[in-house]
Design an enzyme around this catalytic site. Structure first.
Site, short mmCIF file in Angstrom:
data_model
loop_
_atom_site.label_atom_id
_atom_site.label_comp_id
_atom_site.label_asym_id
_atom_site.label_seq_id
_atom_site.Cartn_x
_atom_site.Cartn_y
_atom_site.Cartn_z
N TYR A 222 -9.27 -6.03 -9.31
CA TYR A 222 -9.44 -7.43 -9.68
C TYR A 222 -8.16 -8.21 -9.37
O TYR A 222 -8.19 -9.28 -8.75
CB TYR A 222 -9.78 -7.54 -11.17
N ASP A 223 -7.03 -7.65 -9.78
CA ASP A 223 -5.76 -8.34 -9.55
C ASP A 223 -5.51 -8.58 -8.06
O ASP A 223 -4.97 -9.62 -7.67
CB ASP A 223 -4.59 -7.54 -10.14
N SER B 220 -20.97 -36.82 -28.88
CA SER B 220 -19.70 -37.50 -28.61
C SER B 220 -19.76 -38.94 -29.08
O SER B 220 -20.72 -39.33 -29.75
CB SER B 220 -19.35 -37.40 -27.14
N GLU C 173 -9.69 -43.71 -38.12
CA GLU C 173 -8.93 -42.46 -37.97
C GLU C 173 -8.33 -42.37 -36.56
O GLU C 173 -8.95 -42.82 -35.61
CB GLU C 173 -9.87 -41.25 -38.13
N LYS D 251 -7.73 -40.87 -32.99
CA LYS D 251 -8.57 -39.99 -32.18
C LYS D 251 -7.66 -38.94 -31.54
O LYS D 251 -6.88 -39.24 -30.64
CB LYS D 251 -9.31 -40.80 -31.11
N ARG E 32 -16.88 -26.83 -28.36
CA ARG E 32 -17.98 -27.78 -28.21
C ARG E 32 -18.93 -27.40 -27.06
O ARG E 32 -20.13 -27.53 -27.17
CB ARG E 32 -17.39 -29.17 -27.95
N GLU F 183 -10.53 -31.06 -34.77
CA GLU F 183 -9.82 -30.95 -33.49
C GLU F 183 -8.69 -29.92 -33.59
O GLU F 183 -7.87 -29.98 -34.50
CB GLU F 183 -9.24 -32.33 -33.17
N CYS G 67 -22.29 -44.13 9.80
CA CYS G 67 -22.05 -43.18 8.73
C CYS G 67 -21.34 -41.94 9.29
O CYS G 67 -21.69 -41.49 10.39
CB CYS G 67 -23.38 -42.78 8.10
N CYS H 53 -30.41 -37.21 6.24
CA CYS H 53 -28.95 -37.15 6.23
C CYS H 53 -28.47 -35.87 5.53
O CYS H 53 -28.71 -35.67 4.35
CB CYS H 53 -28.38 -38.39 5.52
S1 IVH Z 1 -15.97 -37.84 -34.85
C1 IVH Z 1 -20.60 -37.58 -33.59
N1 IVH Z 1 -13.43 -38.18 -35.26
O1 IVH Z 1 -13.54 -37.24 -29.80
C2 IVH Z 1 -19.20 -37.48 -33.10
N2 IVH Z 1 -14.09 -37.28 -33.16
O2 IVH Z 1 -15.55 -38.60 -27.95
C3 IVH Z 1 -18.28 -36.92 -34.12
N3 IVH Z 1 -12.23 -36.69 -31.68
O3 IVH Z 1 -15.81 -34.67 -29.24
C4 IVH Z 1 -16.88 -36.96 -33.67
N4 IVH Z 1 -10.61 -37.29 -33.05
O4 IVH Z 1 -13.48 -34.01 -29.98
C5 IVH Z 1 -14.37 -37.77 -34.39
N5 IVH Z 1 -11.20 -38.49 -35.80
C6 IVH Z 1 -12.13 -38.09 -34.94
C7 IVH Z 1 -11.79 -37.55 -33.67
C8 IVH Z 1 -12.81 -37.17 -32.81
C9 IVH Z 1 -10.90 -36.77 -31.86
C10 IVH Z 1 -12.89 -36.19 -30.45
C11 IVH Z 1 -13.93 -35.14 -30.67
C12 IVH Z 1 -15.17 -35.64 -30.02
C13 IVH Z 1 -14.66 -36.73 -29.15
C14 IVH Z 1 -15.73 -37.79 -29.03
#
Ligand code: IVH
Length: 719
Positions: free
Chosen positions: A55-56, A101, A135, A137, A158, A195, A440, A470
Site C-alpha cells: 500500500y505504501d 444546515s 450565538e 457560528k 455530519r 461543533e 465552443c 457535445c
Molecule cells: S445550529 C438545523 N448553531 O453551522 C441546524 N450550527 O450551516 C442546526 N454551526 O452544520 C445547526 N455553530 O456545523 C448551529 N451555534 C451554532 C453553530 C452551528 C456552527 C455549524 C454547524 C452546521 C452549520 C450550518
C-alpha cells in the site's frame, strides 16, 4: 496505453522521472481508483487486500507523480485529503434525525427579512416580542453524540446529513465530551449536537510539531480538527487538543426545557461546554449589534468563527415554523463579509458545464484566501470580462479585465471563488485583452450562442449549441452522476470518467453498470496500472450503488434547475420513481393536470416545471433514463408519518384562515405527511375552507371532496 503482463503491485515500472505527461495522467487516475479501493477494504470493511508495504509503495508512487506533475492535483486528489480528512473510511451511522444546515444571511437586510418572515408565518403583530438566541457560528466540524440512559454510545460526523461516520472511539478521547451525563434524572435517549474545533493556538503548535516530524501540515484549524478526529488510531486523536461546544440536539426522549436558551443551560448541567458569548436578543437592532460586536472580537477569539447564528428562542415556535427543505425557518447564519485577496491573472480558460454553458475561469497566481489556496476563480461571463456590467459587484463599468492584470478575488464560505475587481493602475503594458471564443472548445467546435432571457433579450450567458452531441456536456453530466452528491461511486471520479469516455466504454450513466460485462472484452486488469484487485474493487463500488434513494436518483439525472434541494422536494412530493416518471412524461406533453399537481408541491414552481418538461421532451434523455432504470433499484422516498391521521392525504386550503397563516397550515400538513395542493381535483381528500371560500368550494362539492372548517381541521390533526 501500453499493455503489460499482470503484476500484483504496479510499482516496478517506468521511473516517475521518465513518465510522459500523458502516461502520468493515466497512471495517476488508475492509482487513485486502486488506492481508494484499498482504503475502503481496509477501513470500512476490515479486509485489507494488500500488505501495508505494498500500500505504501502505491501511495509513494502516486505522490511522486503528483510532485512531478502538480497539475494532476485536483480537488479529489488523495494527497490533498491526507491532512484534512484521511481518505480511509469509517463505518457509516444513520442519524436518527437528519443533521440539517442553516440558511445564510450576508446583508443586514437579509436579517430584517428573516425576522419579518417569522412574524408573518406565525401571524404575530409588530409589537409581539420575539426572543432570539444569538450565538457565534463556530468554524469546526459538526458532531452528533448519542447518549442512552446517560451513557455515550455513538459519536458521528455530519456526513451528508442523513448518514455520517462513526468516530465514537475518537470522540471519547475529548475532555469536553462527557462519557456519562451528569445529573440524577437523565433522558433515556439524548442526541447532543455541536461543533468540534481546535483553538488557533493549538493549531499553530500542532503544525510546528508536524513540521518537525516531517508530517502533514494543516491548512487551517478546521482542517486540523477534522484530520485529528478522523484518525484510525484513537490515541492520535487523544494527543490532539480538541474542544466541543454543544448548541443543538437531535433525538431526545423528553424535553427538559421550553426554550433554546433553556436547553443550552441544561446542556451545561449535563456536563457540556456551551459558548459563553451566546446572548438573548429581542429585536433586529439587537441582533445586528450583536453581529457587529462579535465581528470586532473575532480576531481576538481563540477559535475560528465565520458568522453568528440567530435562533428563535421559544421551542413551540421553532416547532411551528419547521423547515423549508433542508434548513429551519426559525434560524439563520449571519455570515461575516467574504474574504478577499489580490493576485495576478495568468490566463483565462473556458469551461463547458453539463448544460453547455461556457464559463470563463481565471487561472491565477496561487493565493491564500481565508485559509484556502485559490488558483481558479470564476469570471462569470463575457460581459463581465469586458467590464460592461453583469454579475458580481462592484459593477466595473469600463474596467475590463486583461490577462496579466492584478485582480481582486473573493471567497465566501463554500461559494466558488470569484474575481470581483481589477486594479487598473497596476496593469502592465503587455496585458492582453481577452476575446471570448466564437466556437465552443468542445471537439465539435459548434457555434457559441448567447442565451435569450425570459424577456426576449440577449442574456450574458454563452452556450455551446452542440447540446447532446457535445462530448463535454456528456462528460460533465457523467461527472455529476458519479459525484458524491449523486451516485457517489467510490473510485470513479472525474479522471476515470474522462478516461473511460475517451475509450468509448462509458458514454452514458447506464454504461457504468454494464461495465463489468464489457470487461470480458476490454479486460481492465490487463491494462498497465490496474490489476485484478483494483478492478474487483471498482466493480464492488459500482455494485454497492445499484440501490439508490429517489432524491439522489432524480438529482443525478442532471435536469437543469434541479439541484439537490429541488430533487428532494420532487422525491417527497411523488414518493416513488414511477409516480414521478409518469408525472414528468405528462408534464413534457403539456398535461395541465400533471403540471398543476407539480406546481402544488412545496418549493416547485414554473422554472422547475419548464426544466423537467424540456428534459423529458427530449427522446435522447428519455432513452438515457430508461436504460438507467433497468440497471438500478430506486428506493421510495421517506414514507409519510404513518401515525398521522392525514398521512398520504391531499389537502387544499381556501378562504381566510384565522388561527394560522396559509403558509403555516400547508407546512403543518406536509410535516404530518399530507400533500398540500393548490387546486381541487378528484384526488383531493380534504378542502379546508375558511370564510370567503369561492370557486374551490364549488369544485370540491362537484367532486364530492370532504369539506372541513378550520376548527374541524385542527381537531382532525389533533392540534
Ligand atoms: S445550529 C438545523 N448553531 O453551522 C441546524 N450550527 O450551516 C442546526 N454551526 O452544520 C445547526 N455553530 O456545523 C448551529 N451555534 C451554532 C453553530 C452551528 C456552527 C455549524 C454547524 C452546521 C452549520 C450550518
Amino acid at each position: 496505453m501500453a499493455k503489460s503482463s499482470k503484476s500484483k503491485v504496479k510499482t516496478d515500472k517506468t521511473p516517475v522521472d521518465l513518465l510522459t505527461q500523458k502516461q502520468a495522467k493515466e497512471e495517476h487516475a488508475r492509482l487513485q481508483v486502486e488506492i481508494s479501493g484499498h482504503d475502503k477494504r481496509y477501513y470500512r470493511q476490515d479486509r485489507p487486500s494488500v500488505s501495508d508495504a505494498e500500500y505504501d509503495e502505491l501511495r509513494k508512487r502516486y505522490n511522486a507523480i503528483e510532485e512531478r506533475f502538480p497539475d494532476l492535483r485536483t480537488f479529489e486528489s488523495l494527497s490533498l485529503k491526507v491532512g484534512a480528512a484521511p481518505t480511509r473510511g469509517f463505518k457509516k451511522v444513520r442519524h436518527a434525525i437528519p443533521m440539517l444546515s442553516l440558511d445564510n444571511a450576508f446583508a443586514e437586510q437579509d436579517v430584517v427579512e428573516f425576522v419579518a418572515r417569522i412574524r408573518k408565518f406565525l401571524k404575530l403583530t409588530d409589537d409581539e416580542p420575539i426572543a432570539f438566541s444569538a450565538e457565534p457560528k463556530i468554524d469546526g466540524l459538526s458532531m452528533s453524540l448519542r447518549y442512552e440512559s446517560g451513557d455515550l454510545i455513538t459519536g458521528a460526523t455530519r456526513g451528508d446529513g442523513a448518514e455520517g461516520e462513526d468516530v465514537t472511539a475518537n470522540i471519547k478521547t475529548l475532555k469536553e465530551v462527557p462519557q456519562h451525563l451528569k445529573g440524577k434524572h437523565v433522558p433515556a435517549v439524548l442526541e447532543v449536537r455541536g461543533e468540534v474545533y481546535m483553538t488557533k493556538a493549538d493549531f499553530l503548535k500542532l503544525n510546528e510539531r508536524q513540521k518537525a516530524a516531517d508530517d502533514t501540515i494543516f491548512a487551517n484549524p478546521r482542517n486540523s480538527a477534522a484530520g485529528s478526529l478522523r484518525q484510525k488510531d484513537p490515541s492520535v486523536t487523544a494527543s490532539r487538543p480538541l474542544g466541543f461546544f454543544a448548541y443543538a440536539w437531535g433525538e431526545i426522549s423528553e424535553m427538559p426545557a421550553k426554550t433554546q436558551s433553556g436547553m443550552i443551560e441544561w446542556f451545561e448541567r449535563c456536563g457540556f461546554t456551551t459558548n459563553p458569548l451566546t446572548k438573548i436578543c429581542h429585536s433586529v437592532e439587537e441582533l445586528l449589534a450583536f453581529h457587529r460586536q462579535i465581528e470586532q472580537r473575532r480576531a481576538k477569539l481563540d477559535y475560528d468563527i465565520d458568522g453568528v447564528v440567530y435562533k428563535v428562542d421559544r421551542l413551540d415556535w421553532q416547532e411551528r415554523l419547521g423547515f423549508v427543505s433542508r434548513t429551519p425557518r426559525w434560524a439563520i447564519a449571519h455570515k461575516f463579509p467574504a474574504e478577499r485577496a489580490i493576485t495576478v491573472l495568468r490566463d483565462i480558460e473556458i469551461q463547458v458545464g453539463r448544460t453547455g454553458v461556457l464559463t470563463p475561469v481565471a487561472k491565477l497566481e496561487p493565493v491564500g484566501v481565508g485559509g484556502v489556496i485559490v488558483q481558479n476563480a470564476t469570471l462569470h461571463n463575457e460581459d463581465y470580462i469586458k467590464g460592461i456590467g453583469g454579475d458580481g459587484e462592484p459593477l466595473r463599468e469600463g474596467r475590463d479585465i486583461r490577462i496579466g492584470d492584478t485582480v481582486i478575488i473573493q471567497r465566501a464560505g463554500d461559494v466558488i471563488p470569484q474575481v470581483v475587481d481589477v486594479e487598473l493602475d497596476k496593469r502592465p503594458k503587455d496585458a492582453k485583452p481577452y476575446h471570448f471564443p466564437k466556437k465552443c472548445p468542445c471537439p465539435l467546435h459548434t457555434d457559441v450562442v448567447r442565451e435569450v432571457t425570459a424577456t426576449g433579450e440577449e442574456g450574458a450567458r454563452a452556450r455551446c449549441s452542440g447540446e447532446f452531441a457535445c462530448p463535454f456536456q456528456k462528460t460533465e453530466h457523467l461527472k455529476l452522476f458519479v459525484s458524491r452528491r449523486a451516485f457517489d461511486i467510490e473510485g470513479f471520479g472525474e479522471k476515470q470518467i474522462d478516461y473511460f469516455f475517451e475509450q468509448g466504454w462509458v458514454k452514458e450513466p447506464a454504461d457504468i453498470f454494464t461495465l463489468q460485462k464489457l470487461n470480458k472484452k476490454i479486460k481492465l486488469e490487463d491494462i498497465e496500472g490496474y490489476g485484478e484487485t483494483s478492478v474487483r474493487n471498482l466493480f464492488a463500488s459500482i455494485d454497492e450503488r445499484r440501490e439508490i434513494s429517489l432524491e439522489r436518483f432524480i438529482f443525478s439525472l442532471g435536469i437543469r434547475q434541479v439541484g439537490e434541494t429541488t430533487a428532494l422536494a420532487l422525491a417527497r412530493g411523488y414518493g416513488a420513481w414511477d409516480a414521478f416518471h409518469e408525472a414528468a412524461l405528462k408534464v413534457a406533453k403539456g398535461d395541465e393536470e400533471a403540471m398543476a399537481e407539480m406546481d402544488a408541491l412545496d418549493q416547485i414552481g414554473d422554472t422547475v416545471i419548464a426544466a423537467v418538461a424540456a428534459y423529458f421532451r427530449e427522446s435522447h434523455n428519455r432513452g438515457i433514463v430508461e436504460r438507467l432504470t433497468r440497471q438500478v433499484t430506486i428506493l421510495d422516498a421517506e414514507k409519510p408519518k404513518t401515525d398521522s391521521p392525514i398521512a398520504g392525504k391531499t389537502v387544499v386550503f381556501t378562504g381566510s384562515l384565522e388561527k394560522m397563516t396559509r403558509e403555516e397550515a400547508k407546512a403543518t400538513a406536509e410535516r404530518l405527511g399530507a400533500k398540500a395542493a393548490g387546486s381541487v381535483s378528484k384526488k383531493t381528500d380534504y378542502l379546508v375552507a375558511g370564510p370567503g371560500a369561492g370557486s374551490k368550494l364549488a369544485e370540491a362539492q362537484k367532486h364530492g371532496v370532504q369539506v372541513l372548517t378550520e376548527d374541524e381541521w385542527l381537531r382532525l390533526i389533533g392540534s
